[in-house]
Design a protein around this motif. Structure first.
Motif, short mmCIF file in Angstrom:
data_model
loop_
_atom_site.label_atom_id
_atom_site.label_comp_id
_atom_site.label_asym_id
_atom_site.label_seq_id
_atom_site.Cartn_x
_atom_site.Cartn_y
_atom_site.Cartn_z
N ILE A 146 79.35 72.53 23.11
CA ILE A 146 79.76 73.04 21.55
C ILE A 146 79.86 74.50 21.46
N GLU A 147 79.15 75.21 22.13
CA GLU A 147 79.42 76.81 21.93
C GLU A 147 80.43 77.33 22.81
N LEU A 148 80.86 76.78 24.00
CA LEU A 148 81.93 77.13 24.92
C LEU A 148 83.34 76.79 24.28
N GLY A 349 86.74 56.56 20.38
CA GLY A 349 85.47 57.32 19.42
C GLY A 349 84.94 58.33 19.85
N GLY A 350 84.93 58.48 21.23
CA GLY A 350 84.50 59.80 21.88
C GLY A 350 85.03 61.15 21.49
N VAL A 351 86.43 61.07 20.99
CA VAL A 351 87.08 62.19 20.58
C VAL A 351 86.68 62.44 19.05
N ALA A 352 86.61 61.24 18.27
CA ALA A 352 86.82 61.67 16.63
C ALA A 352 85.16 61.74 16.19
N VAL A 353 84.21 60.96 16.74
CA VAL A 353 82.89 60.80 16.44
C VAL A 353 82.06 62.04 16.99
N VAL A 354 82.36 62.30 18.10
CA VAL A 354 81.44 63.44 18.83
C VAL A 354 82.12 64.67 18.42
N ALA A 355 83.14 64.67 18.10
CA ALA A 355 83.88 66.12 17.46
C ALA A 355 83.17 66.40 16.12
N TYR A 356 83.14 65.21 15.25
CA TYR A 356 82.62 65.26 13.88
C TYR A 356 81.11 65.75 14.13
N PHE A 357 80.20 64.85 14.97
CA PHE A 357 78.88 65.53 15.04
C PHE A 357 78.64 66.86 15.60
N SER A 358 79.65 67.46 16.43
CA SER A 358 79.60 68.86 16.92
C SER A 358 79.68 69.81 15.91
N ALA A 359 80.85 69.26 15.12
CA ALA A 359 81.28 70.34 14.01
C ALA A 359 80.21 70.46 12.85
#
Length: 448
Positions: A146-148, A349-359
């Motif tokens: 997430i930080e990278l 889902g790995g693109v959308a959901v993980v991006a949302y949770f990361s954000a």
């Protein structure tokens, strides 16, 4: 207003080039190392136990080892706040990456030495050790990823991380099956321990993330308590936080219930190890690749909110496909179709959901908050799998079980629809979804 993290910058690489930037490629590498230990106590251990004649209720009980992943928030604050001696000079994230990776290697080798037929209790403790080590590795990996990544890269980076996770899980699981057939399970686990290396190598090559914030100096009992509770308190103070947390808890119940029982279905339908390796690893691999790229493409065009909604629907339908396979029986075409669709849905889902949770994370508490979010995302499903899945399958059969998991996905879809209509999806976004690296905004630390 729609939060479209994919279009944050006025000019940046798009299409395939967006996936070939250094940070997304590093996300791929750390994802590989994240998936391998999970596979060693999921599908691989399930197959090993089934082949050793362990009864289904005991096999599914091993799913409780995954609760370590759901409890990782309890020690995630250590990864954020405690600076390691000596290795700490490499940076907070890099030093912890090396230590956690070595723990994973040791734990996987230990599980390989265990003999389930002779000592099921030792095997259980060895599986728990792998889960704890793997969960700790995930804390470090998620914070680093997430930080990278820059905010505009969260979608692509999440896709590459998901792709890496599936490569690591599938490659480790497939390698274990092949090596086990030729040389036994002990050597299979020792070989698969090497999958922990890519994340350590990526961290050494890329160095400390530009968006990482060094842990604050804390002394005394009160400060220590603040280190533990601060990340959670910050999240819960946001608008709509409790509704967002409820969505995180329920959205993946059906998917988790289904995924942790696939190998039992394959075994009972009479599929061989070679067939499982070919369809689950081979067909699934390419289907996931397509899902990741389709997910990334739609993420850029539709934005985060609609991408997440589509992924939730796809995951529900993928569970139904396994009900169809169970009803059909031993069918290579049916297995290919079910696994192909499930992996496509997971990649999307790995693109959308993980991006949302990361954000959703605050950069001050990246590892702690993502640990809480990712743990909450599967705790209900994993608990139900470990306590009821085996008994449910034995009492109602595979077809009805997978229909039940399909129905369990509906509440998450409805809840997310409410969040979209009320604007809570956007309102709860954290600084990880909005704040660029320090070199792009030189004074952002002073503005905190």
């Amino acid at each position: 207003m729609e939060t479209n993290l994919a279009s944050e910058a006025p000019a940046h690489p798009t299409g395939i080039r967006a996936y070939l930037e250094p940070a997304p490629l590093a996300a791929l590498a750390v994802g590989i190392s994240s998936g391998a230990p999970f596979a060693m106590i999921a599908a691989t251990l399930t197959t090993r136990l089934a082949q050793d004649g362990i009864e289904k209720s005991t096999v599914t009980l091993f799913a409780l080892a995954f609760l370590a992943y759901n409890l990782k928030w309890a020690w995630a604050w250590i990864i954020d706040s405690v600076r390691l001696p000596l290795l700490g000079r490499l940076g907070q994230r890099v030093s912890w990456m090396l230590v956690a990776g070595c723990l994973v290697v040791a734990a996987i080798v230990n599980l390989g030495i265990a003999q389930p037929a002779d000592d099921i209790v030792y095997t259980a403790w060895a599986a728990i050790l792998v889960a704890v080590a793997g969960a700790t590795y995930d804390i470090v990996i998620d914070g680093y990823r997430i930080e990278l990544l820059k905010p505009r890269q969260l979608g692509v980076g999440a896709g590459m991380s998901q792709y890496g996770w599936r490569i690591g899980a599938a490659a480790a699981a497939g390698t274990a099956l092949v090596v086990a057939d030729e040389a036994g399970w002990t050597l299979a686990y020792i070989v698969c321990a090497l999958f922990a290396l890519p994340a350590m190598i990526a961290a050494l090559v890329m160095g400390e993330p530009a968006r990482h914030r060094e842990p604050a100096e804390r002394k005394g009992v009160r400060a220590a308590v603040q280190s533990v509770l601060g990340p959670f308190a910050e999240f819960l103070r946001r608008q709509g936080a409790f509704l967002v947390l409820l969505f995180i808890l329920v959205h993946k119940i059906g998917d988790t219930l289904a995924n942790l029982t696939f190998r039992l279905l394959f075994d009972d339908l009479g599929f061989t190890n070679d067939e499982i390796a070919f369809y689950d690893v081979g067909v699934g691999f390419w289907a996931l690749l397509v899902g990741v790229f389709v997910g990334g493409w739609l993420y850029e065009r539709l934005g985060m909110k609609w991408s997440v909604m589509i992924s939730l629907i796809l995951m529900a339908v993928s569970n139904f496909s396994f009900a169809a396979l169970a009803a059909t029986g031993h069918s290579n075409l049916g297995m290919a179709a079910a696994i192909g669709f499930e992996n496509f849905a997971s990649g999307f889902g790995g693109v959308a959901v993980v991006a949302y949770f990361s954000a959703l994370c605050d950069l001050r508490f990246t590892a702690s908050q993502y640990a809480l979010i990712s743990a909450a995302a599967s705790i209900v499903g994993r608990t139900l799998t470990g306590t009821t899945a085996g008994s449910l399958i034995e009492s109602i059969g595979y077809v009805n079980f997978y229909l039940l998991t399909t129905a369990a996905a509906v509440p998450g879809i409805l809840l997310y629809g409410i969040m979209m209509r009320t604007g809570l999806v956007d309102a709860a976004i954290g600084t990880a979804g909005t704040e660029p690296p320090a070199e792009e905004v030189p004074a952002y630390r002073e503005a905190d």
